[in-house]
Scaffold this motif. Structure first.
Motif, PDB file in Angstrom:
ATOM      1  N   ARG A  53       0.837  -1.196   0.000  1.00 14.42           N
ATOM      2  CA  ARG A  53       0.000   0.000   0.000  1.00 14.42           C
ATOM      3  C   ARG A  53       0.875   1.250   0.000  1.00 14.42           C
ATOM      4  N   PHE A  54       0.358   2.299  -0.630  1.00 13.70           N
ATOM      5  CA  PHE A  54       1.077   3.566  -0.681  1.00 13.70           C
ATOM      6  C   PHE A  54       0.084   4.702  -0.910  1.00 13.70           C
ATOM      7  N   SER A  55       0.537   5.917  -0.678  1.00 11.45           N
ATOM      8  CA  SER A  55      -0.287   7.105  -0.888  1.00 11.45           C
ATOM      9  C   SER A  55       0.459   8.094  -1.759  1.00 11.45           C
ATOM     10  N   LEU A  56      -0.289   8.736  -2.642  1.00  6.10           N
ATOM     11  CA  LEU A  56       0.264   9.750  -3.532  1.00  6.10           C
ATOM     12  C   LEU A  56      -0.365  11.097  -3.193  1.00  6.10           C
ATOM     13  N   THR A  57       0.435  12.160  -3.266  1.00  9.12           N
ATOM     14  CA  THR A  57      -0.084  13.494  -2.988  1.00  9.12           C
ATOM     15  C   THR A  57      -0.687  14.139  -4.233  1.00  9.12           C
ATOM     16  N   SER A  58      -0.317  13.632  -5.402  1.00  9.91           N
ATOM     17  CA  SER A  58      -0.858  14.167  -6.652  1.00  9.91           C
ATOM     18  C   SER A  58      -0.872  13.046  -7.690  1.00  9.91           C
ATOM     19  N   PRO A  59      -1.671  13.198  -8.747  1.00 12.34           N
ATOM     20  CA  PRO A  59      -1.685  12.163  -9.792  1.00 12.34           C
ATOM     21  C   PRO A  59      -0.276  11.953 -10.350  1.00 12.34           C
ATOM     22  N   SER A  60       0.060  10.704 -10.634  1.00 12.69           N
ATOM     23  CA  SER A  60       1.424  10.412 -11.066  1.00 12.69           C
ATOM     24  C   SER A  60       1.507   9.060 -11.743  1.00 12.69           C
ATOM     25  N   ASP A  61       2.508   8.915 -12.615  1.00 14.47           N
ATOM     26  CA  ASP A  61       2.887   7.599 -13.121  1.00 14.47           C
ATOM     27  C   ASP A  61       3.682   6.932 -12.006  1.00 14.47           C
ATOM     28  N   VAL A  62       3.409   5.655 -11.753  1.00 16.36           N
ATOM     29  CA  VAL A  62       4.034   4.963 -10.632  1.00 16.36           C
ATOM     30  C   VAL A  62       4.700   3.688 -11.113  1.00 16.36           C
ATOM     31  N   SER A  63       5.906   3.428 -10.592  1.00 18.55           N
ATOM     32  CA  SER A  63       6.617   2.175 -10.841  1.00 18.55           C
ATOM     33  C   SER A  63       6.998   1.542  -9.524  1.00 18.55           C
ATOM     34  N   LEU A  64       6.764   0.248  -9.425  1.00 20.54           N
ATOM     35  CA  LEU A  64       7.181  -0.527  -8.261  1.00 20.54           C
ATOM     36  C   LEU A  64       8.164  -1.574  -8.756  1.00 20.54           C
ATOM     37  N   SER A  65       9.413  -1.471  -8.307  1.00 20.48           N
ATOM     38  CA  SER A  65      10.450  -2.433  -8.679  1.00 20.48           C
ATOM     39  C   SER A  65      10.734  -3.335  -7.497  1.00 20.48           C
ATOM     40  N   ILE A  66      10.839  -4.626  -7.760  1.00 22.23           N
ATOM     41  CA  ILE A  66      11.160  -5.593  -6.717  1.00 22.23           C
ATOM     42  C   ILE A  66      12.509  -6.207  -7.065  1.00 22.23           C
ATOM     43  N   CYS A  67      13.438  -6.132  -6.105  1.00 21.52           N
ATOM     44  CA  CYS A  67      14.800  -6.615  -6.328  1.00 21.52           C
ATOM     45  C   CYS A  67      15.166  -7.656  -5.284  1.00 21.52           C
ATOM     46  N   ASP A  68      16.060  -8.565  -5.679  1.00 19.88           N
ATOM     47  CA  ASP A  68      16.538  -9.561  -4.731  1.00 19.88           C
ATOM     48  C   ASP A  68      17.632  -8.949  -3.860  1.00 19.88           C
ATOM     49  N   ILE A  69      18.191  -9.740  -2.970  1.00 17.89           N
ATOM     50  CA  ILE A  69      19.176  -9.259  -2.012  1.00 17.89           C
ATOM     51  C   ILE A  69      20.460  -8.755  -2.693  1.00 17.89           C
ATOM     52  N   LEU A  70      20.713  -9.211  -3.923  1.00 14.65           N
ATOM     53  CA  LEU A  70      21.895  -8.763  -4.659  1.00 14.65           C
ATOM     54  C   LEU A  70      21.621  -7.521  -5.505  1.00 14.65           C
ATOM     55  N   GLY A  71      20.381  -7.016  -5.452  1.00 15.37           N
ATOM     56  CA  GLY A  71      20.039  -5.804  -6.188  1.00 15.37           C
ATOM     57  C   GLY A  71      19.536  -6.041  -7.597  1.00 15.37           C
ATOM     58  N   ARG A  72      19.367  -7.301  -7.988  1.00 15.57           N
ATOM     59  CA  ARG A  72      18.854  -7.603  -9.335  1.00 15.57           C
ATOM     60  C   ARG A  72      17.337  -7.440  -9.351  1.00 15.57           C
ATOM     61  N   GLN A  73      16.838  -6.707 -10.330  1.00 16.70           N
ATOM     62  CA  GLN A  73      15.389  -6.525 -10.441  1.00 16.70           C
ATOM     63  C   GLN A  73      14.762  -7.839 -10.897  1.00 16.70           C
ATOM     64  N   VAL A  74      13.784  -8.323 -10.116  1.00 15.71           N
ATOM     65  CA  VAL A  74      13.119  -9.585 -10.451  1.00 15.71           C
ATOM     66  C   VAL A  74      11.701  -9.375 -10.962  1.00 15.71           C
ATOM     67  N   HIS A  75      11.133  -8.218 -10.641  1.00 13.37           N
ATOM     68  CA  HIS A  75       9.772  -7.924 -11.103  1.00 13.37           C
ATOM     69  C   HIS A  75       9.565  -6.416 -11.087  1.00 13.37           C
ATOM     70  N   GLY A  81      -0.577   7.221 -14.671  1.00 13.24           N
ATOM     71  CA  GLY A  81      -1.720   8.054 -14.336  1.00 13.24           C
ATOM     72  C   GLY A  81      -2.546   7.652 -13.132  1.00 13.24           C
ATOM     73  N   LEU A  82      -1.908   7.204 -12.051  1.00 13.37           N
ATOM     74  CA  LEU A  82      -2.668   6.906 -10.830  1.00 13.37           C
ATOM     75  C   LEU A  82      -3.113   8.202 -10.168  1.00 13.37           C
ATOM     76  N   ASN A  83      -4.303   8.191  -9.599  1.00 12.71           N
ATOM     77  CA  ASN A  83      -4.836   9.362  -8.903  1.00 12.71           C
ATOM     78  C   ASN A  83      -4.166   9.549  -7.551  1.00 12.71           C
ATOM     79  N   ALA A  84      -4.246  10.771  -7.027  1.00 16.94           N
ATOM     80  CA  ALA A  84      -3.766  11.047  -5.673  1.00 16.94           C
ATOM     81  C   ALA A  84      -4.615  10.266  -4.686  1.00 16.94           C
ATOM     82  N   GLY A  85      -4.016   9.905  -3.560  1.00 17.01           N
ATOM     83  CA  GLY A  85      -4.737   9.182  -2.519  1.00 17.01           C
ATOM     84  C   GLY A  85      -4.147   7.810  -2.286  1.00 17.01           C
ATOM     85  N   ALA A  86      -4.884   7.000  -1.550  1.00 14.63           N
ATOM     86  CA  ALA A  86      -4.433   5.652  -1.177  1.00 14.63           C
ATOM     87  C   ALA A  86      -4.519   4.715  -2.371  1.00 14.63           C
TER      88      ALA A  86
END
Length: 125
Positions: A53-75, A81-86
């Motif tokens: 979960r996260f909250s935005l103060t204004s509409p924004s493009d959002v990226s969520l990167s998931i990395c392993d312990i070595l820093g490699r992006q796995v997902h 264009g997500l709206n502001a809010g939860a």
């Protein structure tokens, strides 16, 4: 002191309450974010999936990167264009090819415009 007599001649003190001031609880409108916030995933540790979960103060493009312990992006999840809010993302513990990832610590990074936040989670298979 005020005493009350109980059966058998026992006494207990009576309690008197006096209000000396007011105590209040303020509530915030859940639609009005107080800032850019990235919450801890739930559940954590997790097995088959987790919610981030996260909250935005204004509409924004959002990226969520998931990395392993070595820093490699796995997902990576990208949502324009997500709206502001939860808001929330669900992650099923799989990599970008849909393969179940191994148990371990993973880091997730949320980027929304110039704002970036990162925290860790534990996947247990």
């Amino acid at each position: 002191m005020v005493y009350q007599t109980l059966t058998g001649g026992q006494h207990i003190d009576a309690i008197r309450f006096t209000l000396s001031g007011l105590t209040g609880v303020t509530t915030q409108n859940s639609q009005t974010p107080q800032g850019f916030i990235l919450e801890q995933n739930y559940p954590n540790p997790f097995n088959s999936g987790t919610t981030i979960r996260f909250s935005l103060t204004s509409p924004s493009d959002v990226s969520l990167s998931i990395c392993d312990i070595l820093g490699r992006q796995v997902h990576r999840i990208h949502q324009p264009g997500l709206n502001a809010g939860a808001q929330q993302f669900h992650w099923d513990g799989r990599d970008a090819q849909g393969i179940d990832l191994a148990s371990g610590i993973y880091y997730y990074t949320l980027e929304a415009g110039a704002q970036i936040a990162r925290t860790k989670m534990l996947l247990v298979r």
